[in-house]
Write an enzyme that holds these catalytic residues in place. Structure first.
Site, PDB file in Angstrom:
ATOM      1  N   HIS A   1       9.006 -24.143   9.374  1.00  0.00           N
ATOM      2  CA  HIS A   1       7.937 -24.789  10.152  1.00  0.00           C
ATOM      3  C   HIS A   1       6.560 -24.591   9.533  1.00  0.00           C
ATOM      4  O   HIS A   1       5.715 -25.474   9.629  1.00  0.00           O
ATOM      5  CB  HIS A   1       7.894 -24.223  11.580  1.00  0.00           C
ATOM      6  CG  HIS A   1       9.034 -24.676  12.433  1.00  0.00           C
ATOM      7  ND1 HIS A   1       8.989 -24.646  13.808  1.00  0.00           N
ATOM      8  CD2 HIS A   1      10.252 -25.171  12.102  1.00  0.00           C
ATOM      9  CE1 HIS A   1      10.140 -25.108  14.299  1.00  0.00           C
ATOM     10  NE2 HIS A   1      10.927 -25.418  13.286  1.00  0.00           N
TER      11      HIS A   1
ATOM     12  N   ASP B   1       0.863  -1.173   0.000  1.00  0.00           N
ATOM     13  CA  ASP B   1       0.000   0.000   0.000  1.00  0.00           C
ATOM     14  C   ASP B   1       0.906   1.231   0.000  1.00  0.00           C
ATOM     15  O   ASP B   1       2.139   1.115  -0.183  1.00  0.00           O
ATOM     16  CB  ASP B   1      -1.003  -0.033   1.170  1.00  0.00           C
ATOM     17  CG  ASP B   1      -0.352   0.174   2.533  1.00  0.00           C
ATOM     18  OD1 ASP B   1       0.894   0.248   2.611  1.00  0.00           O
ATOM     19  OD2 ASP B   1      -1.094   0.276   3.528  1.00  0.00           O
TER      20      ASP B   1
ATOM     21  N   THR C   1       2.569  -1.672   9.067  1.00  0.00           N
ATOM     22  CA  THR C   1       2.933  -2.597  10.149  1.00  0.00           C
ATOM     23  C   THR C   1       3.186  -4.018   9.682  1.00  0.00           C
ATOM     24  O   THR C   1       3.716  -4.837  10.441  1.00  0.00           O
ATOM     25  CB  THR C   1       1.787  -2.679  11.174  1.00  0.00           C
ATOM     26  OG1 THR C   1       0.615  -3.131  10.474  1.00  0.00           O
ATOM     27  CG2 THR C   1       1.513  -1.333  11.823  1.00  0.00           C
TER      28      THR C   1
HETATM   29  C1  RB5 Z   1      -1.969   2.638   6.384  1.00  0.00           C
HETATM   30  O1  RB5 Z   1      -1.983   3.872   7.027  1.00  0.00           O
HETATM   31  C2  RB5 Z   1      -1.744   1.526   7.392  1.00  0.00           C
HETATM   32  O2  RB5 Z   1      -2.867   1.356   8.182  1.00  0.00           O
HETATM   33  C3  RB5 Z   1      -1.399   0.229   6.689  1.00  0.00           C
HETATM   34  O3  RB5 Z   1      -0.256   0.425   5.930  1.00  0.00           O
HETATM   35  C4  RB5 Z   1      -1.080  -0.965   7.555  1.00  0.00           C
HETATM   36  O4  RB5 Z   1      -0.178  -0.628   8.562  1.00  0.00           O
HETATM   37  C5  RB5 Z   1      -2.206  -1.726   8.027  1.00  0.00           C
HETATM   38  O5  RB5 Z   1      -2.035  -2.774   8.669  1.00  0.00           O
END
Ligand code: RB5
Length: 150
Positions: A100, A10, A69
């Site tokens: 695994h 993204d 994340t």
């Molecule tokens: C985008 O702002 C963020 O929410 C996305 O990249 C991700 O971390 C979602 O899990």
């Protein structure tokens, strides 16, 4: 089968995806980039699906998904039948995800780990092999879950 890596991100993971892509290019590892193409806001599930389908349909050996994340990509990709996506924060996690769990999609969090660690994780993931036969029984139980048999 020749190793082909499907890449996706993204907006939050875009810059890391570009770094990973450059790394694959430099090392002669075949890859397909399924977007996104800029830091303009997009929705991570759209790219998790694109990459997940390439892997699930056998067009790519592995997928790599980058978001802020790694969590959103991991959750979304794991909804696709045949996908075992792992959000890895260390090379140990990357190695064990392959050995695994026979993970076929690596998720990376650009806001959590630095790019040097991310590249080490990519290398470890791509060079580790699912070897431990005792884990096959466990993976078969995951397939049963996918098929609604549990
Ligand atoms: C985008 O702002 C963020 O929410 C996305 O990249 C991700 O971390 C979602 O899990």
């Amino acid at each position: 089968m020749e190793q082909i890596v499907a890449l996706g991100s993204d907006h939050a993971g875009f810059e890391l995806k570009e770094i990973v892509k450059q790394h694959l290019q430099t090392n002669g590892i075949k890859h397909i980039d399924l977007g996104t193409d800029s830091t303009d806001a997009v929705d991570y599930p759209d790219f998790a699906v694109k990459v997940g389908h390439e892997v699930a349909y056998g067009n790519a050996s592995y997928g790599i998904l980058c978001c802020g994340t790694g969590i959103g990509m991991e959750i979304a990709a794991n909804k696709i039948k045949g996908i075992r996506a792992a959000n890895c924060l260390s090379t140990t996690m990357a190695r064990l995800a392959r050995e695994h769990n026979n993970a076929n999609v690596l998720c990376l969090g650009s806001r959590i780990i630095g790019s040097i660690l991310a590249i080490d994780i990519v290398n470890t993931f791509l060079n580790s092999i699912f070897t431990e036969s005792r884990h096959t029984r466990r993976l078969n139980k995951i397939i049963s879950l996918e098929e609604g048999n549990v």
